[in-house]
Design a protein around this motif. Structure first.
Motif, PDB file in Angstrom:
ATOM      1  N   LEU A 232       5.136   8.021  -3.686  1.00 12.88           N
ATOM      2  CA  LEU A 232       6.454   7.717  -4.108  1.00 12.88           C
ATOM      3  C   LEU A 232       6.571   6.270  -4.407  1.00 12.88           C
ATOM      4  CD1 LEU A 232       8.385   9.648  -1.355  1.00 12.88           C
ATOM      5  CD2 LEU A 232       7.856  10.357  -3.641  1.00 12.88           C
ATOM      6  N   ASP A 233       5.847   5.287  -3.905  1.00 17.02           N
ATOM      7  CA  ASP A 233       5.933   3.993  -4.167  1.00 17.02           C
ATOM      8  C   ASP A 233       5.401   3.438  -5.623  1.00 17.02           C
ATOM      9  OD1 ASP A 233       5.344   0.903  -4.259  1.00 17.02           O
ATOM     10  OD2 ASP A 233       6.443   1.173  -2.672  1.00 17.02           O
ATOM     11  N   ASN A 234       5.983   2.801  -6.491  1.00 18.23           N
ATOM     12  CA  ASN A 234       5.785   2.711  -8.028  1.00 18.23           C
ATOM     13  C   ASN A 234       5.087   1.154  -7.943  1.00 18.23           C
ATOM     14  OD1 ASN A 234       6.321   5.240  -8.848  1.00 18.23           O
ATOM     15  ND2 ASN A 234       8.538   4.592  -8.903  1.00 18.23           N
ATOM     16  N   ASP A 235       5.258   0.297  -7.061  1.00 17.44           N
ATOM     17  CA  ASP A 235       5.235  -1.054  -7.184  1.00 17.44           C
ATOM     18  C   ASP A 235       3.578  -1.444  -6.362  1.00 17.44           C
ATOM     19  OD1 ASP A 235       7.241  -1.545  -8.664  1.00 17.44           O
ATOM     20  OD2 ASP A 235       8.673  -1.754  -7.105  1.00 17.44           O
ATOM     21  N   LEU A 236       3.338  -0.849  -5.419  1.00 20.38           N
ATOM     22  CA  LEU A 236       2.168  -1.166  -4.408  1.00 20.38           C
ATOM     23  C   LEU A 236       0.977  -0.737  -5.099  1.00 20.38           C
ATOM     24  CD1 LEU A 236       3.781  -1.010  -0.958  1.00 20.38           C
ATOM     25  CD2 LEU A 236       3.119  -2.948  -2.215  1.00 20.38           C
ATOM     26  N   HIS A 237       0.925   0.280  -5.774  1.00 15.48           N
ATOM     27  CA  HIS A 237      -0.092   1.093  -6.260  1.00 15.48           C
ATOM     28  C   HIS A 237      -1.500   1.091  -5.259  1.00 15.48           C
ATOM     29  CE1 HIS A 237       1.649   0.778 -10.288  1.00 15.48           C
ATOM     30  NE2 HIS A 237       1.798  -0.587  -9.850  1.00 15.48           N
ATOM     31  N   ILE A 238      -1.226   1.754  -4.264  1.00 16.79           N
ATOM     32  CA  ILE A 238      -2.119   1.779  -3.020  1.00 16.79           C
ATOM     33  C   ILE A 238      -2.627   3.213  -3.245  1.00 16.79           C
ATOM     34  CG2 ILE A 238      -2.560   1.942  -0.513  1.00 16.79           C
ATOM     35  CD1 ILE A 238      -0.582  -0.142  -0.348  1.00 16.79           C
ATOM     36  N   ARG A 239      -4.190   3.345  -3.252  1.00 19.99           N
ATOM     37  CA  ARG A 239      -4.865   4.732  -3.085  1.00 19.99           C
ATOM     38  C   ARG A 239      -5.395   4.542  -1.601  1.00 19.99           C
ATOM     39  NH1 ARG A 239      -7.848   2.405  -8.237  1.00 19.99           N
ATOM     40  NH2 ARG A 239      -7.568   0.554  -7.019  1.00 19.99           N
ATOM     41  N   ILE A 240      -6.096   5.899  -1.520  1.00 20.34           N
ATOM     42  CA  ILE A 240      -6.319   6.358  -0.262  1.00 20.34           C
ATOM     43  C   ILE A 240      -7.907   5.454  -0.061  1.00 20.34           C
ATOM     44  CG2 ILE A 240      -8.014   8.096   1.108  1.00 20.34           C
ATOM     45  CD1 ILE A 240      -6.117  10.152  -0.086  1.00 20.34           C
ATOM     46  N   ARG A 241      -8.699   5.090  -1.045  1.00 22.77           N
ATOM     47  CA  ARG A 241     -10.032   4.249  -0.974  1.00 22.77           C
ATOM     48  C   ARG A 241      -9.518   2.741  -0.425  1.00 22.77           C
ATOM     49  NH1 ARG A 241     -10.689   5.311  -6.469  1.00 22.77           N
ATOM     50  NH2 ARG A 241      -9.896   3.161  -7.721  1.00 22.77           N
ATOM     51  N   ASP A 242      -8.364   2.226  -0.837  1.00 22.04           N
ATOM     52  CA  ASP A 242      -7.950   0.944  -0.613  1.00 22.04           C
ATOM     53  C   ASP A 242      -7.655   0.756   1.024  1.00 22.04           C
ATOM     54  OD1 ASP A 242      -7.627   0.484  -3.147  1.00 22.04           O
ATOM     55  OD2 ASP A 242      -5.454   1.045  -3.298  1.00 22.04           O
ATOM     56  N   LEU A 243      -7.462   2.007   1.843  1.00 22.64           N
ATOM     57  CA  LEU A 243      -7.481   1.728   3.285  1.00 22.64           C
ATOM     58  C   LEU A 243      -8.795   1.718   3.975  1.00 22.64           C
ATOM     59  CD1 LEU A 243      -4.648   4.716   3.819  1.00 22.64           C
ATOM     60  CD2 LEU A 243      -4.158   2.005   3.448  1.00 22.64           C
ATOM     61  N   VAL A 244      -9.721   1.971   3.205  1.00 22.72           N
ATOM     62  CA  VAL A 244     -11.203   2.111   3.591  1.00 22.72           C
ATOM     63  C   VAL A 244     -11.794   0.783   3.249  1.00 22.72           C
ATOM     64  CG1 VAL A 244     -13.307   3.440   3.650  1.00 22.72           C
ATOM     65  CG2 VAL A 244     -11.246   4.547   3.489  1.00 22.72           C
ATOM     66  N   ALA A 245     -11.588   0.470   2.031  1.00 21.10           N
ATOM     67  CA  ALA A 245     -12.411  -0.681   1.552  1.00 21.10           C
ATOM     68  C   ALA A 245     -11.476  -2.035   1.596  1.00 21.10           C
ATOM     69  CB  ALA A 245     -12.799  -0.355   0.109  1.00 21.10           C
ATOM     70  N   VAL A 246     -11.177  -2.366   2.881  1.00 18.44           N
ATOM     71  CA  VAL A 246     -10.386  -3.428   3.063  1.00 18.44           C
ATOM     72  C   VAL A 246     -11.128  -4.746   3.122  1.00 18.44           C
ATOM     73  CG1 VAL A 246      -8.579  -4.632   4.563  1.00 18.44           C
ATOM     74  CG2 VAL A 246      -8.617  -2.500   4.297  1.00 18.44           C
ATOM     75  N   LYS A 247     -11.089  -5.840   2.517  1.00 20.40           N
ATOM     76  CA  LYS A 247     -11.822  -6.956   2.487  1.00 20.40           C
ATOM     77  C   LYS A 247     -11.511  -7.836   3.821  1.00 20.40           C
ATOM     78  CE  LYS A 247     -12.512  -7.790  -2.314  1.00 20.40           C
ATOM     79  NZ  LYS A 247     -12.300  -8.816  -3.501  1.00 20.40           N
ATOM     80  N   LEU A 248     -12.849  -8.420   4.267  1.00 19.73           N
ATOM     81  CA  LEU A 248     -12.852  -9.209   5.561  1.00 19.73           C
ATOM     82  C   LEU A 248     -11.857 -10.411   5.604  1.00 19.73           C
ATOM     83  CD1 LEU A 248     -14.048  -9.185   8.553  1.00 19.73           C
ATOM     84  CD2 LEU A 248     -15.814 -10.713   7.604  1.00 19.73           C
ATOM     85  N   SER A 249     -11.638 -11.077   4.235  1.00 17.19           N
ATOM     86  CA  SER A 249     -10.820 -12.276   4.093  1.00 17.19           C
ATOM     87  C   SER A 249      -9.375 -11.853   4.384  1.00 17.19           C
ATOM     88  CB  SER A 249     -11.131 -12.857   2.807  1.00 17.19           C
ATOM     89  OG  SER A 249     -10.731 -11.745   1.887  1.00 17.19           O
ATOM     90  N   MET A 250      -9.080 -10.650   4.146  1.00 19.31           N
ATOM     91  CA  MET A 250      -7.810 -10.209   4.001  1.00 19.31           C
ATOM     92  C   MET A 250      -7.334  -9.852   5.806  1.00 19.31           C
ATOM     93  SD  MET A 250      -4.705  -9.711   3.097  1.00 19.31           S
ATOM     94  CE  MET A 250      -4.801  -9.703   1.461  1.00 19.31           C
ATOM     95  N   LEU A 251      -8.259  -9.327   6.415  1.00 19.32           N
ATOM     96  CA  LEU A 251      -8.196  -8.896   7.754  1.00 19.32           C
ATOM     97  C   LEU A 251      -8.020 -10.263   8.529  1.00 19.32           C
ATOM     98  CD1 LEU A 251     -10.692  -5.894   8.451  1.00 19.32           C
ATOM     99  CD2 LEU A 251      -8.298  -5.955   8.308  1.00 19.32           C
ATOM    100  N   LYS A 252      -8.646 -11.270   8.287  1.00 19.31           N
ATOM    101  CA  LYS A 252      -8.826 -12.557   8.967  1.00 19.31           C
ATOM    102  C   LYS A 252      -7.341 -13.213   8.913  1.00 19.31           C
ATOM    103  CE  LYS A 252     -13.508 -13.920   8.734  1.00 19.31           C
ATOM    104  NZ  LYS A 252     -14.508 -15.187   7.996  1.00 19.31           N
TER     105      LYS A 252
END
Length: 464
Positions: A232-252
């Motif tokens: 439903l969200d047209n701006d964030l453009h998040i896909r299922i694989r984005d939830l798996v392939a999260v970068k360590l720098s973002m988690l930090k």
């Protein structure tokens, strides 16, 4: 009448522009942020009140067990909600800086990390439920303990569901999309109440019915939250694989804000559990008194809690655009607005104490104690609650998470726990002593945060 209406409207607009508008954000955007959060908080607290009233019809043992385990639930859930708050801050600061790509990555990172943490905590609670119950609430009666065991296991199973909802709603609040987060919250909470009505009131399943309801409601909410992100969200453009392939720098970045807050919440709510142990030793009536008085306090703090959530987005976006002047101005405005809201809520609720308290079916012997605690807390929270809760939310949104967490942990244990034990148990003030210690702790903590806010150190942190 019409000219007066026009003059009043113009004066209101001027007032809002003076105190709630700046270069980073204006009062219209702030109101659009605040109203859905306020409605959400009102529904959450109101529905919890209805749930408490419904479970109280199953007897004092049932309401005591639910209140006991909810103190443990708050302790465990607060850990992953703290990490989702880290996600809110990072998302808000990227939004303020205008970096839409990183907003999407931060949303995916927050959802993944919070979900994984919730799954681990839920498994821990299920595997070690017996030692936890015996360690914390061994003094409770066998009937209360049996109800508590059912509710604890069921709650732990539901953690992953509520974690997904909290992470997604936190990210949506960070970008100012509070209407969507409101809808998701309402789906989860209204489902919970409607199912409780069926399982508790119609089928008379007591605590087991409440446990079934909470799992269905939370996993339905999680499904809707993920469906919103992916479809439903047209701006964030998040896909299922984005939830798996999260970068360590973002988690930090998320953990930089989230982990100190999580540690704070563990110590803070650990202190609450200790005070709960004091209350258990005072008997089942004291547990019921605490549960009902806490419900009254929760109602009065609805607008304040909504403001404390709103200010995370507001200050986060101000700091993301490097506008410290706006951040300082809005924090002062929110502190005043929060204290005024507590005055209004107290004046609205206290005259209706008797009809409201009758919803909980309390034994006649404890009604006087409940009234005294609610009255004292209503007066004390007006000057003390806002500086103790609004200020740290704002400081944390600016990246000053370590200081706020350390202060919260120390004041909790030195004042609320130790003083609560001295007043409640040693000096024999009972449940009233525990609440007086809490009010004292608000004051000490709030004054330290105000002093920090008046200085410059909190604006020197860099999150993004």
């Amino acid at each position: 009448m019409e000219p007066n209406v026009g003059v009043n409207t113009k004066q209101s607009v001027r007032f809002l522009e003076k105190y709630f508008s700046g270069e980073s954000i204006d009062y219209r955007q702030m109101i659009a942020l605040f109203i859905p959060i306020l409605v959400d908080q009102a529904f959450v607290v109101g529905l919890n009140l209805v749930n408490t009233a419904m479970i109280s019809s199953s007897g004092v043992a049932a309401i005591s067990a639910v209140n006991m385990i909810d103190s443990l639930n708050i302790f465990l859930i607060s850990v992953f909600i703290a990490v989702s708050t880290g996600g809110t801050v990072v998302v808000a600061q990227y939004k303020g800086s205008g970096n839409d790509l990183m907003v999407s990555k931060a949303t995916a990172g927050a959802t993944s990390s919070v979900s994984l943490m919730a799954f681990a905590i839920g498994m821990f609670g299920i595997l070690f439920h017996n030692p936890l119950l015996n360690l914390l609430f061994g003094a409770a009666s066998p009937e209360v303990m049996e109800n508590a065991r059912i509710y604890l296991i069921g709650s732990c199973i539901s953690y992953l569901g509520i974690a997904v909802v909290e992470a997604v709603c936190g990210a949506l609040r960070g970008i100012g999309r509070t209407r969507a987060s409101l809808v998701l919250s309402l789906i989860m909470n209204l489902t919970y109440v409607l199912l409780n009505l069926v399982f508790i009131n119609l089928l008379h399943m007591g605590v087991l019915g409440m446990t079934i309801s909470i799992n269905i409601a939370r996993y339905l909410g999680a499904f809707c939250a993920l469906y919103y992100l992916f479809r439903l969200d047209n701006d964030l453009h998040i896909r299922i694989r984005d939830l798996v392939a999260v970068k360590l720098s973002m988690l930090k970045k998320i953990m930089f804000i989230g982990m100190p807050f999580a540690a704070e919440q563990m110590f803070f709510n650990g202190g609450k559990i200790l005070t709960q142990i004091f209350i258990v030793s005072l008997g089942t009536y004291a547990l019921a008194t605490n549960a009902i008085a806490s419900s009254f306090a929760g109602i009065m703090q609805i607008p304040g809690n909504a403001l404390s959530l709103t200010i995370i987005t507001v200050v986060g976006q101000c700091m993301g655009s490097n506008n410290v002047k706006d951040a300082r101005k809005f924090i002062k405005s929110f502190l005043v607005a929060s204290s005024l809201s507590l005055v209004v809520m107290g004046l609205l609720i206290m005259p209706f104490f008797n009809p409201l308290v009758s919803m909980f079916h309390p034994p006649a012997e404890i009604v006087g104690d409940i009234f005294l605690i609610v009255l004292i807390n209503t007066i004390a929270q007006i000057p003390l609650w806002s500086i103790s809760f609004i200020t740290p939310s704002a400081l944390r949104a600016a990246g000053d998470s370590k200081f706020t967490s350390m202060v919260s942990m120390l004041t909790m244990w030195l004042f609320r726990v130790v003083l609560g034990y001295i007043l409640g148990i040693v000096l024999n003030f009972g449940i009233l002593g525990v609440w007086l210690a809490m009010n004292c702790e608000w004051g000490i903590r709030g004054l330290i945060f105000l002093r920090r806010f008046m200085g410059k150190k909190w604006v020197q942190h860099r999150v993004i």
